[in-house]
Motif scaffolding. Structure first.
Motif, PDB file in Angstrom:
ATOM      1  N   VAL A  29       6.467  17.718   4.092  1.00  0.00           N
ATOM      2  CA  VAL A  29       5.523  18.067   3.045  1.00  0.00           C
ATOM      3  C   VAL A  29       6.073  17.412   1.777  1.00  0.00           C
ATOM      4  O   VAL A  29       7.237  17.605   1.430  1.00  0.00           O
ATOM      5  CB  VAL A  29       5.394  19.591   2.841  1.00  0.00           C
ATOM      6  N   PHE A  30       5.227  16.623   1.113  1.00  0.00           N
ATOM      7  CA  PHE A  30       5.693  15.916  -0.083  1.00  0.00           C
ATOM      8  C   PHE A  30       4.547  15.714  -1.057  1.00  0.00           C
ATOM      9  O   PHE A  30       3.379  15.803  -0.701  1.00  0.00           O
ATOM     10  CB  PHE A  30       6.329  14.562   0.293  1.00  0.00           C
ATOM     11  N   ALA A  31       4.922  15.465  -2.297  1.00  0.00           N
ATOM     12  CA  ALA A  31       3.940  15.210  -3.347  1.00  0.00           C
ATOM     13  C   ALA A  31       4.192  13.817  -3.906  1.00  0.00           C
ATOM     14  O   ALA A  31       5.329  13.370  -3.983  1.00  0.00           O
ATOM     15  CB  ALA A  31       4.067  16.249  -4.455  1.00  0.00           C
ATOM     16  N   LEU A  32       3.104  13.150  -4.269  1.00  0.00           N
ATOM     17  CA  LEU A  32       3.216  11.860  -4.927  1.00  0.00           C
ATOM     18  C   LEU A  32       1.991  11.630  -5.785  1.00  0.00           C
ATOM     19  O   LEU A  32       1.015  12.375  -5.701  1.00  0.00           O
ATOM     20  CB  LEU A  32       3.418  10.728  -3.927  1.00  0.00           C
ATOM     21  N   ALA A  33       2.062  10.599  -6.602  1.00  0.00           N
ATOM     22  CA  ALA A  33       0.943  10.293  -7.486  1.00  0.00           C
ATOM     23  C   ALA A  33      -0.309  10.083  -6.645  1.00  0.00           C
ATOM     24  O   ALA A  33      -0.279   9.395  -5.628  1.00  0.00           O
ATOM     25  CB  ALA A  33       1.248   9.050  -8.312  1.00  0.00           C
ATOM     26  N   GLU A  34      -1.407  10.706  -7.105  1.00  0.00           N
ATOM     27  CA  GLU A  34      -2.666  10.642  -6.370  1.00  0.00           C
ATOM     28  C   GLU A  34      -3.094   9.202  -6.080  1.00  0.00           C
ATOM     29  O   GLU A  34      -3.577   8.897  -4.990  1.00  0.00           O
ATOM     30  CB  GLU A  34      -3.737  11.352  -7.211  1.00  0.00           C
ATOM     31  N   ASN A  35      -2.876   8.304  -7.036  1.00  0.00           N
ATOM     32  CA  ASN A  35      -3.311   6.921  -6.839  1.00  0.00           C
ATOM     33  C   ASN A  35      -2.414   6.133  -5.886  1.00  0.00           C
ATOM     34  O   ASN A  35      -2.720   5.002  -5.530  1.00  0.00           O
ATOM     35  CB  ASN A  35      -3.441   6.192  -8.178  1.00  0.00           C
ATOM     36  N   ALA A  36      -1.288   6.722  -5.455  1.00  0.00           N
ATOM     37  CA  ALA A  36      -0.401   6.047  -4.503  1.00  0.00           C
ATOM     38  C   ALA A  36      -0.550   6.589  -3.078  1.00  0.00           C
ATOM     39  O   ALA A  36       0.005   6.028  -2.137  1.00  0.00           O
ATOM     40  CB  ALA A  36       1.050   6.185  -4.953  1.00  0.00           C
ATOM     41  N   ALA A  37      -1.317   7.667  -2.908  1.00  0.00           N
ATOM     42  CA  ALA A  37      -1.391   8.350  -1.613  1.00  0.00           C
ATOM     43  C   ALA A  37      -2.000   7.481  -0.514  1.00  0.00           C
ATOM     44  O   ALA A  37      -1.427   7.357   0.575  1.00  0.00           O
ATOM     45  CB  ALA A  37      -2.174   9.654  -1.754  1.00  0.00           C
ATOM     46  N   ALA A  38      -3.138   6.876  -0.779  1.00  0.00           N
ATOM     47  CA  ALA A  38      -3.811   6.080   0.266  1.00  0.00           C
ATOM     48  C   ALA A  38      -2.940   4.921   0.733  1.00  0.00           C
ATOM     49  O   ALA A  38      -2.856   4.628   1.941  1.00  0.00           O
ATOM     50  CB  ALA A  38      -5.155   5.566  -0.248  1.00  0.00           C
ATOM     51  N   ALA A  39      -2.258   4.269  -0.188  1.00  0.00           N
ATOM     52  CA  ALA A  39      -1.404   3.136   0.178  1.00  0.00           C
ATOM     53  C   ALA A  39      -0.236   3.587   1.041  1.00  0.00           C
ATOM     54  O   ALA A  39       0.131   2.901   2.014  1.00  0.00           O
ATOM     55  CB  ALA A  39      -0.896   2.438  -1.082  1.00  0.00           C
ATOM     56  N   LEU A  40       0.346   4.740   0.731  1.00  0.00           N
ATOM     57  CA  LEU A  40       1.467   5.235   1.535  1.00  0.00           C
ATOM     58  C   LEU A  40       1.007   5.625   2.931  1.00  0.00           C
ATOM     59  O   LEU A  40       1.667   5.294   3.924  1.00  0.00           O
ATOM     60  CB  LEU A  40       2.145   6.420   0.856  1.00  0.00           C
ATOM     61  N   VAL A  41      -0.124   6.295   3.039  1.00  0.00           N
ATOM     62  CA  VAL A  41      -0.663   6.679   4.352  1.00  0.00           C
ATOM     63  C   VAL A  41      -0.912   5.423   5.191  1.00  0.00           C
ATOM     64  O   VAL A  41      -0.544   5.360   6.367  1.00  0.00           O
ATOM     65  CB  VAL A  41      -1.957   7.519   4.199  1.00  0.00           C
ATOM     66  N   ALA A  42      -1.505   4.403   4.580  1.00  0.00           N
ATOM     67  CA  ALA A  42      -1.774   3.146   5.300  1.00  0.00           C
ATOM     68  C   ALA A  42      -0.469   2.470   5.721  1.00  0.00           C
ATOM     69  O   ALA A  42      -0.334   2.009   6.858  1.00  0.00           O
ATOM     70  CB  ALA A  42      -2.599   2.204   4.424  1.00  0.00           C
ATOM     71  N   ARG A  43       0.499   2.425   4.811  1.00  0.00           N
ATOM     72  CA  ARG A  43       1.785   1.774   5.118  1.00  0.00           C
ATOM     73  C   ARG A  43       2.504   2.483   6.257  1.00  0.00           C
ATOM     74  O   ARG A  43       3.024   1.835   7.177  1.00  0.00           O
ATOM     75  CB  ARG A  43       2.654   1.753   3.853  1.00  0.00           C
TER      76      ARG A  43
END
Length: 198
Positions: free
Chosen positions: A167-181
Motif C-alpha cells: 500500500v503506497f501513496a504517490l502524486a496523482e499525476n504519476a500513478a498511471a505511469a507507475l502502474v503501466a511501468r
C-alpha cells in the motif's frame, strides 16, 4: 495550481490606535484551526477580537468574532483565495484603540494585515496524492519497492503472506505511469486491488 506555505508568518499593523497582530500558517483541518484560535485567545486575554479564516481541504471558514458581519473573516478569506492558497489558517488578533474604523476601514485593516504577512512568504505547490495497493510475488518485491521509490511514492504498508501486498501513496499525476511501468516490468504479474484506490 493550489499552493501552501511551509512556515508561520506574522505581521503587525497599528491603525488609529488599534493594534492588529496577523499570522498565517499551514494547517491540516478545522479542528487544528480551532485549537490555534483557542490558544490565541488564551495568549491574548485583553484582545477585543480574534478573527480567522481557513482554507483546508474544502473546509473553509470566515469568523468575524464580534466585528461587524463581513468586515474581518470574509476579507481575510478572500486574500487566501486570491493568492490561491490551500491548507492555511489566517488569524488576526485585534486590540481596539478606542477609535472606530468603520466597515471599510475594518475590511482594509484585516485584508492588509493578512496580505502583509504573506508578502514575502515562500509558497509551495500542493500535490494531490493517490493511494494504490498491489500484490506481487516475492521475486518482484525488490522491483516494486525500487519503482515506488523512483516514482516519488511513499510506502505506507507491506504485508507478507502468500504474496507481498503493498500500500503506497504517490502524486496523482504519476500513478498511471507507475502502474503501466510495473505492468511492463512484471509482464502483467502484479495484481492491483481497486477498492483501496482513492
Amino acid at each position: 495550481m493550489a499552493q501552501s506555505i511551509t512556515s508561520v508568518v506574522h505581521s503587525e499593523l497599528v491603525i488609529r490606535k488599534s493594534r492588529f497582530l496577523g499570522c498565517v500558517q499551514p494547517i491540516a483541518d478545522r479542528a487544528a484551526a480551532r485549537a490555534v484560535v483557542a490558544s490565541l485567545r488564551a495568549a491574548h486575554p485583553a484582545a477585543n477580537h480574534v478573527c480567522w479564516a481557513l482554507l483546508a481541504g474544502g473546509q473553509s471558514a470566515a469568523v468575524d468574532d464580534g466585528e461587524p458581519s463581513g468586515t474581518a473573516g470574509r476579507p481575510m478569506l478572500e486574500v487566501l483565495r486570491h493568492q490561491d492558497l490551500e491548507g492555511v489558517l489566517a488569524t488576526v488578533v485585534r486590540y481596539f484603540g478606542g477609535i472606530k474604523l468603520g466597515a471599510g476601514g475594518l475590511v482594509r485593516a484585516y485584508t492588509d494585515c493578512v496580505a502583509q504577512a504573506l508578502k514575502d512568504v515562500a509558497k509551495v505547490p500542493l500535490v494531490r496524492m493517490k493511494t494504490l495497493c498491489c500484490v506481487a510475488s516475492y521475486a518482484l518485491e525488490g522491483v516494486v519497492r525500487r519503482e515506488i521509490d523512483a516514482s516519488g511514492g511513499l510506502l505506507q504498508q507491506v504485508q507478507h503472506g502468500e504474496r507481498v501486498a503493498f500500500v503506497f501513496a504517490l502524486a496523482e499525476n504519476a500513478a498511471a505511469a507507475l502502474v503501466a511501468r510495473l505492468g511492463e516490468i512484471s509482464h502483467g504479474q502484479i495484481a492491483w486491488i481497486a477498492d483501496t484506490i482513492e
